[in-house]
Design a protein around this motif. Structure first.
Motif, PDB file in Angstrom:
ATOM      1  N   LYS A   1       1.184  -0.891   0.002  1.00 50.56           N
ATOM      2  CA  LYS A   1       0.257  -0.160   0.477  1.00 50.56           C
ATOM      3  C   LYS A   1       0.884   0.748   0.088  1.00 50.56           C
ATOM      4  O   LYS A   1       1.819   1.357   0.585  1.00 50.56           O
ATOM      5  CB  LYS A   1      -1.094   0.456   0.979  1.00 50.56           C
ATOM      6  CG  LYS A   1      -1.458  -1.108   1.576  1.00 50.56           C
ATOM      7  CD  LYS A   1      -3.266  -0.791   2.224  1.00 50.56           C
ATOM      8  CE  LYS A   1      -4.391  -1.269   1.546  1.00 50.56           C
ATOM      9  NZ  LYS A   1      -5.727  -1.601   2.540  1.00 50.56           N
TER      10      LYS A   1
ATOM     11  N   HIS B   1      -5.891   1.884   5.958  1.00 54.12           N
ATOM     12  CA  HIS B   1      -6.106   2.756   5.092  1.00 54.12           C
ATOM     13  C   HIS B   1      -5.891   1.614   3.536  1.00 54.12           C
ATOM     14  O   HIS B   1      -5.744   0.766   3.783  1.00 54.12           O
ATOM     15  CB  HIS B   1      -4.248   3.560   4.919  1.00 54.12           C
ATOM     16  CG  HIS B   1      -4.186   4.798   5.446  1.00 54.12           C
ATOM     17  ND1 HIS B   1      -4.424   5.873   4.456  1.00 54.12           N
ATOM     18  CD2 HIS B   1      -3.555   4.929   6.561  1.00 54.12           C
ATOM     19  CE1 HIS B   1      -3.855   7.186   5.411  1.00 54.12           C
ATOM     20  NE2 HIS B   1      -3.847   6.212   6.296  1.00 54.12           N
ATOM     21  N   PRO B   2      -6.859   2.936   2.803  1.00 51.48           N
ATOM     22  CA  PRO B   2      -7.765   2.146   1.051  1.00 51.48           C
ATOM     23  C   PRO B   2      -6.161   2.158   0.519  1.00 51.48           C
ATOM     24  O   PRO B   2      -4.964   2.745   0.798  1.00 51.48           O
ATOM     25  CB  PRO B   2      -8.121   3.027   0.937  1.00 51.48           C
ATOM     26  CG  PRO B   2      -8.098   4.478   1.434  1.00 51.48           C
ATOM     27  CD  PRO B   2      -7.343   4.216   2.648  1.00 51.48           C
TER      28      PRO B   2
ATOM     29  N   GLU C   1      -7.834   7.389  -0.168  1.00 52.64           N
ATOM     30  CA  GLU C   1      -8.826   8.226   1.427  1.00 52.64           C
ATOM     31  C   GLU C   1     -10.074   8.898   0.387  1.00 52.64           C
ATOM     32  O   GLU C   1     -10.860   9.078   1.462  1.00 52.64           O
ATOM     33  CB  GLU C   1      -8.344   8.535   2.831  1.00 52.64           C
ATOM     34  CG  GLU C   1      -9.193   8.642   4.088  1.00 52.64           C
ATOM     35  CD  GLU C   1      -8.555   9.008   5.244  1.00 52.64           C
ATOM     36  OE1 GLU C   1      -8.697   8.872   6.190  1.00 52.64           O
ATOM     37  OE2 GLU C   1      -7.003   9.180   4.714  1.00 52.64           O
TER      38      GLU C   1
ATOM     39  N   LEU D   1     -12.310   7.267  -1.451  1.00 47.96           N
ATOM     40  CA  LEU D   1     -13.595   6.549  -1.000  1.00 47.96           C
ATOM     41  C   LEU D   1     -14.777   7.292  -0.170  1.00 47.96           C
ATOM     42  O   LEU D   1     -14.978   7.358   0.165  1.00 47.96           O
ATOM     43  CB  LEU D   1     -12.563   5.492  -0.276  1.00 47.96           C
ATOM     44  CG  LEU D   1     -12.456   4.301  -1.239  1.00 47.96           C
ATOM     45  CD1 LEU D   1     -11.488   3.537  -0.454  1.00 47.96           C
ATOM     46  CD2 LEU D   1     -13.362   4.130  -1.843  1.00 47.96           C
TER      47      LEU D   1
ATOM     48  N   HIS E   1      -9.943   6.354   7.589  1.00 45.37           N
ATOM     49  CA  HIS E   1      -9.600   5.325   7.602  1.00 45.37           C
ATOM     50  C   HIS E   1      -9.139   5.007   9.121  1.00 45.37           C
ATOM     51  O   HIS E   1      -8.625   3.539   9.292  1.00 45.37           O
ATOM     52  CB  HIS E   1      -7.923   5.799   6.737  1.00 45.37           C
ATOM     53  CG  HIS E   1      -6.817   6.726   8.268  1.00 45.37           C
ATOM     54  ND1 HIS E   1      -6.741   7.951   8.121  1.00 45.37           N
ATOM     55  CD2 HIS E   1      -5.722   6.118   8.787  1.00 45.37           C
ATOM     56  CE1 HIS E   1      -5.524   8.247   8.092  1.00 45.37           C
ATOM     57  NE2 HIS E   1      -5.173   7.150   9.413  1.00 45.37           N
TER      58      HIS E   1
ATOM     59  N   GLN F   1     -12.031   3.031  10.208  1.00 49.21           N
ATOM     60  CA  GLN F   1     -11.773   2.101   9.101  1.00 49.21           C
ATOM     61  C   GLN F   1     -11.070   0.899   9.807  1.00 49.21           C
ATOM     62  O   GLN F   1     -10.628  -1.153  10.115  1.00 49.21           O
ATOM     63  CB  GLN F   1     -11.506   2.234   7.863  1.00 49.21           C
ATOM     64  CG  GLN F   1     -11.117   1.209   7.050  1.00 49.21           C
ATOM     65  CD  GLN F   1     -13.183   0.781   6.700  1.00 49.21           C
ATOM     66  OE1 GLN F   1     -13.668   0.769   7.416  1.00 49.21           O
ATOM     67  NE2 GLN F   1     -12.927  -0.697   6.314  1.00 49.21           N
TER      68      GLN F   1
ATOM     69  N   ASP G   1     -15.479  -1.995   2.590  1.00 48.21           N
ATOM     70  CA  ASP G   1     -14.484  -2.698   3.518  1.00 48.21           C
ATOM     71  C   ASP G   1     -13.444  -3.771   2.052  1.00 48.21           C
ATOM     72  O   ASP G   1     -12.651  -4.445   2.737  1.00 48.21           O
ATOM     73  CB  ASP G   1     -15.354  -4.077   4.023  1.00 48.21           C
ATOM     74  CG  ASP G   1     -16.230  -3.473   5.156  1.00 48.21           C
ATOM     75  OD1 ASP G   1     -15.395  -2.222   5.468  1.00 48.21           O
ATOM     76  OD2 ASP G   1     -16.764  -4.110   5.785  1.00 48.21           O
TER      77      ASP G   1
ATOM     78  N   ALA H   1     -11.504  -1.255   0.540  1.00 52.52           N
ATOM     79  CA  ALA H   1     -10.359  -0.507   1.085  1.00 52.52           C
ATOM     80  C   ALA H   1      -9.236  -1.580   2.072  1.00 52.52           C
ATOM     81  O   ALA H   1      -8.221  -0.560   1.887  1.00 52.52           O
ATOM     82  CB  ALA H   1     -10.947   0.128   1.866  1.00 52.52           C
TER      83      ALA H   1
END
Length: 389
Positions: free
Chosen positions: A49, A105-106, A113, A116, A128, A131, A366, A369
């Motif tokens: 990521k 974090h996506p 972020e 989304l 985040h 999340q 979900d 991300a």
């Protein structure tokens, strides 16, 4: 290192876990939390990521040495242990919160972020930190007795309050966790969690300077015009005249790193000596954080951040990449929302059985991300390059 200060979090005073478990004979509660995070699927995905540069952009930026979410997280944990140890705090808890702070974090960093958050605006939004809590309380599904990792209250509190007390309205993911177990979101976090938050600032301010130089988005001469950094280069030149460029760069920036860490420790020691807190709860009840930069250094760091924002985070090449990956997420999310069959079976079944559009959108969130950069890119190629099944 065991906590020694009265205002530290001590294992015997922990609020425990939502699902009670037998105490380990050789690990503290926060050592177990740390180990569960390290062994989680979400932690492994941080390897691929983005921190700033999208993974495959190594060709554009001449190398693959740039930080990822995983390397950033490890650096934050190291800084957190150092500061916590110097202040007599519980280093295991500080490390645990540091290791978990970016789990939510996506793909594609803050760009992902932002994308989304816009896509999820009709369905409760996206954050985040919230999340990350959803991951450690629901989405990691490996244990027989519970969903999530069943972390201690103190670890969950630290993740939730990464940016300090959380005022309403709460992100839905955080609200769900808080309804199940009151995290006292109106108060400060523990000193250990505050350390993890400051360590995050120290780590990214330091390594973004390294990465920006390596990407040739700015030069050492330009950095030398900034506060803190300029004196660091001058000191290196005085002690090591004629040092080669890469060693000179490293020596200067490690001094910048040291200035930030030493400042945080000195400020905390002075404030703790003056306020004399006698428990972890005293820290939570204070009027503001106890762990922070001094006012002069904070102003200097603001100048450095402003430079990085202009020259790195909003550099034309980075902005171009932001647009490209935002378009990818703007393609993927609506497709999965309207056609869940395009997701893997385990996610497809949950989405198709969702009671309404909001719950379905949160399942899709979900899934998306949780993607790594490379997986999001490959899925976009599969679904939007004429190869769709």
């Amino acid at each position: 290192m065991s906590a020694t200060a009265p205002y530290a979090c001590h294992p015997e005073d922990s609020h425990g876990r939502l699902w009670p478990e037998r105490m380990s004979t050789f690990r503290s509660p926060w050592q177990r939390d740390r180990d569960r995070i390290i062994h989680s699927s979400a932690f492994r995905r941080l390897k691929h990521k983005t921190q700033v540069f999208v993974e495959h952009d190594g060709k554009r930026y001449r190398g693959d040495y740039f930080r990822t979410r995983l390397t950033h997280t490890i650096e934050v944990a190291q800084v957190a242990r150092t500061i916590a140890g110097a202040l007599g705090l519980n280093t295991d808890l500080a490390e645990t919160v540091a290791l978990a702070h970016d789990l939510g974090h996506p793909p594609f960093g803050h760009t992902g972020e932002d994308a989304l958050a816009a896509l999820m605006a009709p369905y409760g939004g996206f954050d985040h930190n919230a999340q990350a809590l959803r991951i450690v309380t629901r989405l990691e599904r490996h244990y027989a007795d519970f969903d999530g990792l069943n972390l201690t209250w103190e670890a969950l509190e630290g993740i939730a309050k990464h940016n300090g007390p959380v005022p309403p309205p709460l992100p839905y993911a955080l609200e769900e966790v808080n309804e199940a177990w009151d995290l006292e979101l109106h108060s400060n976090a523990s000193a250990e969690a505050q350390v993890a938050a400051v360590a995050d600032d120290v780590a990214y301010n330091h390594h973004d300077l390294h990465d920006g130089l390596r990407a040739e988005l700015f030069t050492e001469a330009e950095l030398a015009e900034l506060p803190v950094i300029g004196p660091a280069f001058a000191e290196v030149d005085s002690i090591h005249p004629g040092l080669d460029r890469m060693r000179r760069r490293h020596e200067a920036l490690r001094r910048v790193f040291g200035v930030m860490v030493e400042d945080v420790i000195a400020v905390a020691q002075n404030r703790l000596a003056g306020l004399q807190p006698q428990s972890a709860q005293d820290i939570r009840d204070m009027d503001g954080p106890i762990i922070r930069f001094s006012k002069p250094l904070y102003q200097n760091i603001k100048a450095i951040k402003s430079f990085l924002f202009t020259r790195m985070y909003r550099a034309p090449s980075v902005v171009d990449e932001r647009s490209r990956v935002t378009a990818m997420l703007n393609d993927l999310f609506p497709l999965f929302l309207t056609d869940p069959a395009q997701m893997p079976a385990s996610w497809r079944d949950i989405a198709q059985n969702a009671p309404d559009d909001t719950h379905r959108a949160r399942v899709v969130l979900d899934y998306v991300a949780g993607m790594t950069d490379r997986y999001a890119i490959s899925e976009h190629q599969r679904l939007f390059s004429g190869n769709r099944a």
